[in-house]
Scaffold this active site. Structure first.
Site, PDB file in Angstrom:
ATOM      1  N   LYS A   1       0.858  -1.184   0.000  1.00 28.79           N
ATOM      2  CA  LYS A   1       0.000   0.000   0.000  1.00 28.79           C
ATOM      3  C   LYS A   1       0.894   1.234   0.000  1.00 28.79           C
ATOM      4  O   LYS A   1       1.426   1.647   1.029  1.00 28.79           O
ATOM      5  CB  LYS A   1      -0.920   0.035   1.225  1.00 28.79           C
TER       6      LYS A   1
ATOM      7  N   CYS B   1      13.316  10.138   7.633  1.00 27.01           N
ATOM      8  CA  CYS B   1      13.111   9.685   9.014  1.00 27.01           C
ATOM      9  C   CYS B   1      14.377   9.817   9.832  1.00 27.01           C
ATOM     10  O   CYS B   1      14.329  10.123  11.015  1.00 27.01           O
ATOM     11  CB  CYS B   1      12.639   8.242   9.011  1.00 27.01           C
TER      12      CYS B   1
ATOM     13  N   GLU C   1       9.320  15.580  15.856  1.00 27.80           N
ATOM     14  CA  GLU C   1       9.743  15.414  14.465  1.00 27.80           C
ATOM     15  C   GLU C   1       8.987  16.417  13.590  1.00 27.80           C
ATOM     16  O   GLU C   1       7.763  16.434  13.567  1.00 27.80           O
ATOM     17  CB  GLU C   1       9.426  13.992  13.995  1.00 27.80           C
TER      18      GLU C   1
ATOM     19  N   GLU D   1       8.876   0.790  11.147  1.00 28.69           N
ATOM     20  CA  GLU D   1       9.973   1.745  10.916  1.00 28.69           C
ATOM     21  C   GLU D   1       9.362   3.126  11.052  1.00 28.69           C
ATOM     22  O   GLU D   1       8.620   3.579  10.174  1.00 28.69           O
ATOM     23  CB  GLU D   1      10.537   1.577   9.496  1.00 28.69           C
TER      24      GLU D   1
HETATM   25  P1  NAD Z   1       1.975   8.326   7.922  1.00 25.38           P
HETATM   26  O1  NAD Z   1       2.141   7.497   9.138  1.00 25.38           O
HETATM   27  O2  NAD Z   1       0.950   9.376   7.938  1.00 25.38           O
HETATM   28  O3  NAD Z   1       1.628   7.418   6.654  1.00 25.38           O
HETATM   29  C1  NAD Z   1       2.440   6.342   6.267  1.00 25.38           C
HETATM   30  C2  NAD Z   1       1.569   5.320   5.551  1.00 25.38           C
HETATM   31  O4  NAD Z   1       0.606   4.818   6.468  1.00 25.38           O
HETATM   32  C3  NAD Z   1       0.779   5.879   4.368  1.00 25.38           C
HETATM   33  O5  NAD Z   1       0.739   4.923   3.350  1.00 25.38           O
HETATM   34  C4  NAD Z   1      -0.605   6.074   4.964  1.00 25.38           C
HETATM   35  O6  NAD Z   1      -1.629   6.015   4.014  1.00 25.38           O
HETATM   36  C5  NAD Z   1      -0.692   4.911   5.917  1.00 25.38           C
HETATM   37  N1  NAD Z   1      -1.646   5.078   7.025  1.00 25.38           N
HETATM   38  C6  NAD Z   1      -2.066   6.224   7.597  1.00 25.38           C
HETATM   39  N2  NAD Z   1      -2.954   5.958   8.581  1.00 25.38           N
HETATM   40  C7  NAD Z   1      -3.100   4.614   8.635  1.00 25.38           C
HETATM   41  C8  NAD Z   1      -3.872   3.731   9.444  1.00 25.38           C
HETATM   42  N3  NAD Z   1      -4.669   4.172  10.403  1.00 25.38           N
HETATM   43  N4  NAD Z   1      -3.753   2.414   9.219  1.00 25.38           N
HETATM   44  C9  NAD Z   1      -2.935   1.932   8.262  1.00 25.38           C
HETATM   45  N5  NAD Z   1      -2.193   2.722   7.461  1.00 25.38           N
HETATM   46  C10 NAD Z   1      -2.263   4.056   7.645  1.00 25.38           C
HETATM   47  O7  NAD Z   1       3.410   8.903   7.606  1.00 25.38           O
HETATM   48  P2  NAD Z   1       3.818   9.886   6.427  1.00 25.38           P
HETATM   49  O8  NAD Z   1       3.426  11.262   6.804  1.00 25.38           O
HETATM   50  O9  NAD Z   1       3.379   9.340   5.120  1.00 25.38           O
HETATM   51  O10 NAD Z   1       5.410   9.721   6.481  1.00 25.38           O
HETATM   52  C11 NAD Z   1       6.197  10.429   7.333  1.00 25.38           C
HETATM   53  C12 NAD Z   1       6.604   9.594   8.532  1.00 25.38           C
HETATM   54  O11 NAD Z   1       7.237   8.383   8.116  1.00 25.38           O
HETATM   55  C13 NAD Z   1       7.619  10.290   9.386  1.00 25.38           C
HETATM   56  O12 NAD Z   1       7.273  10.176  10.741  1.00 25.38           O
HETATM   57  C14 NAD Z   1       8.916   9.543   9.101  1.00 25.38           C
HETATM   58  O13 NAD Z   1       9.859   9.611  10.134  1.00 25.38           O
HETATM   59  C15 NAD Z   1       8.422   8.169   8.876  1.00 25.38           C
HETATM   60  N6  NAD Z   1       9.400   7.377   8.107  1.00 25.38           N
HETATM   61  C16 NAD Z   1      10.138   6.428   8.766  1.00 25.38           C
HETATM   62  C17 NAD Z   1      11.105   5.690   8.073  1.00 25.38           C
HETATM   63  C18 NAD Z   1      11.963   4.651   8.777  1.00 25.38           C
HETATM   64  O14 NAD Z   1      12.609   3.875   8.085  1.00 25.38           O
HETATM   65  N7  NAD Z   1      11.985   4.598  10.102  1.00 25.38           N
HETATM   66  C19 NAD Z   1      11.297   5.925   6.705  1.00 25.38           C
HETATM   67  C20 NAD Z   1      10.536   6.893   6.074  1.00 25.38           C
HETATM   68  C21 NAD Z   1       9.580   7.618   6.797  1.00 25.38           C
END
Ligand code: NAD
Length: 512
Positions: free
Chosen positions: A196, A305, A406, A271
């Site tokens: 997804k 991240c 963050e 992650e």
């Molecule tokens: P997000 O958590 O809003 O969304 C990430 C994904 O989760 C998207 O595909 C979104 O549609 C999905 N999602 C959202 N709500 C959900 C739910 N209730 N159930 C299931 N899926 C759901 O994050 P974002 O804003 O897209 O990305 C930024 C974040 O990602 C930052 O906090 C960043 O640090 C983190 N990140 C971490 C890593 C790592 O390797 N640790 C890498 C990249 C990004």
């Protein structure tokens, strides 16, 4: 549909020519077929650098998630995939890697168009994605079990087996790469996948789906499910028919996913976010430390991240270091990712820009000193795109929200330390523990500090290098488990213990 200025030499329609359309909508890929959303939902995708609409994609709902789950379940339980040998899986994954390389320029442009990142960055991501498939193709055929010297007459050994149906939910900051980090090890180990992608950046994942289709992966082995997190991601996390959830994204979402996954106790890897410290000692190589401090925070516009978003610099070096940093930050060329001059692109969306601006306001309100930036980009680009210029705050109070939370944008908080113990205390003063770096020319000190950092990914005299071969993941609230390397492969396997009786006679435990 509007067309973009042809900076990249092609209109969005031309760049996306290899993606299928149904009624001018780009469909999702479920059960080996391209399909529109069950309830007919669609979403407009926007170029973050220009605000222009670049494509319309299907926007799924729970019904589509259930379709994908049923398809993946069939593929795993009854399909041919379980009989495909590790040798053949490796061969297929190598072909995926070759196809990505063959279309590398197209993939990179799609990610720049959809995410905004400079084309040079997108090209790195695409090369990394191909290599990730190659790495896991290699790993598929390597030894994975162990044998144990147990008392006779038993012979005991382990095998690693696929977990089953894997829901894989990824964010928008590395649209292609984040999905590949999950697909490659999962497929190498014999699992089936429902990827997804983030709803804002699904285009390169869909292009990848077309490669799986071209290489005739059996239906249901790879599904690319489109839609918003709560609509299609949450059903994956909740479903009793999904065996594993691998999630990359924000910590709050990660927590919700962990709760949702509890129903059938599915395996989870998370992650999550970070607020990573970059510690610079007075004896560091000055030019190198300045250079990596910039790269640590401004690569991908700070939407990383592991971004080095907390610069922790020794007091005796502070003024000179910060002056050099500000001078360099002001020179960073912010612009459209397709412009070869651009060094930093836009933020992903208006919402993200608003969020970053709200933190800039918070920083000012809580008394941090704004040293540079803090504004949107001026001029015509800034009017339509989501641009915030490189921003640096002197933030002496570790309790400040811009130090603790963050931001996920080009905002650096500078802290100051007195000695080694103080540096370590400040560096670890966070709920996160994803990454961290130390700059010093004293080898022993570098090692001492790194060993004290409560973080999963660390660097000495560098920032950000990431390798498919080495594990990626966080301590504390930055996640659970590790991706990449052999750890990433193991995370997609169950371990089975097999005991063989080499003396096949009754045990005689109970009398006859
Ligand atoms: P997000 O958590 O809003 O969304 C990430 C994904 O989760 C998207 O595909 C979104 O549609 C999905 N999602 C959202 N709500 C959900 C739910 N209730 N159930 C299931 N899926 C759901 O994050 P974002 O804003 O897209 O990305 C930024 C974040 O990602 C930052 O906090 C960043 O640090 C983190 N990140 C971490 C890593 C790592 O390797 N640790 C890498 C990249 C990004």
């Amino acid at each position: 549909m509007q067309t973009m200025p042809p900076r990249h030499g092609a209109t969005p329609e031309e760049l996306l020519r290899n993606l299928p359309r149904i009624d001018s909508t780009i469909p999702m890929y479920v059960d080996g077929r391209w399909t529109l959303a069950d309830e007919g939902g669609t979403r407009d995708l926007v170029n973050p650098a220009t605000g222009e609409r670049i494509a319309v994609v299907a926007e799924g709902s729970d019904a589509d998630a259930q379709r994908a789950i049923a398809s993946a379940r069939r593929a795993f339980d009854d399909g041919p995939w379980s009989t495909v040998s590790a040798h053949d899986r490796a061969r297929l994954l190598l072909r995926v890697a070759d196809k990505i390389d063959e279309h590398a320029a197209e993939f990179a442009k799609i990610d720049t168009l959809n995410n905004g990142k400079p084309l040079r960055e997108a090209e790195y991501d695409v090369a990394d994605a191909a290599n990730c498939f190659r790495y896991y193709a290699g790993l598929a055929t390597k030894p994975h079990g162990q044998t144990f010297d147990v008392p006779a007459p038993s012979q005991t050994f382990t095998v690693r087996e696929p977990i089953g149906v894997c829901g894989q939910i990824v964010p928008w900051n590395y649209p292609l790469l984040m999905g590949v980090w999950k697909l490659a090890p999962a497929l190498a180990a014999g699992n089936v996948c429902i990827l997804k992608p983030a709803e804002l950046t699904p285009l390169s994942s869909l292009r990848l789906a077309s490669i799986f289709e071209e290489l005739e992966f059996p239906p249901g082995v790879v599904n690319v499910l489109l839609g918003a997190g709560p609509a299609v991601g949450a059903p994956l996390a909740e479903s009793d028919h999904v065996d594993k959830i691998a999630f990359t994204g924000g910590t709050t979402t990660g927590r919700a996913i962990m709760k949702a996954a509890a129903g059938n106790l599915k395996k989870i890897s998370l992650e999550l976010g970070g607020k990573s410290p970059n510690v610079v000692f007075a004896d560091a190589d000055f030019a190198t430390a300045v250079d990596y401090a910039l790269f640590g925070i401004y690569a991908n516009s700070g939407q990383v991240c592991s971004a080095g978003s907390r610069l922790i610099v020794q007091d005796s070096l502070h003024d000179r270091f910060v002056a050099a940093l500000v001078e360099r930050a002001k020179k960073i060329r912010v612009g459209d990712g397709f412009d070869p001059e651009t060094e930093m692109g836009p933020l992903i969306s208006r919402t993200q820009m608003d969020r970053v601006e709200s933190y800039i306001k918070i920083g000012r309100d809580e008394g941090a000193t704004l040293l540079c930036g803090g504004t949107r980009l001026e001029g015509p680009l800034g009017e339509h795109g989501n641009f915030i210029v490189p921003t640096i705050f002197d933030a002496p109070d570790p309790k400040m929200r811009i130090v603790q939370e963050e931001i996920f944008g080009p905002v650096l908080a500078v802290q100051t330390f007195t000695d080694e113990a103080d540096a370590i205390r400040l560096a670890n003063d966070s709920v996160y523990g994803l990454a961290g770096a130390v700059f010093t020319q004293d080898v022993a000190k570098a090692h001492r500090v790194i060993r004290k950092l409560r973080a999963g990914i660390t660097w000495i005299n560098t920032y950000h290098p990431t390798y498919n071969e080495a594990p990626w993941g966080g301590y504390k609230q930055s996640g659970i488990g590790r991706e990449l390397g052999t750890y990433g492969y193991d995370a997609y396997t169950e371990v089975k213990q097999i005991n063989v009786n080499l003396d096949v006679v009754p045990s005689g435990w109970f009398s006859e």
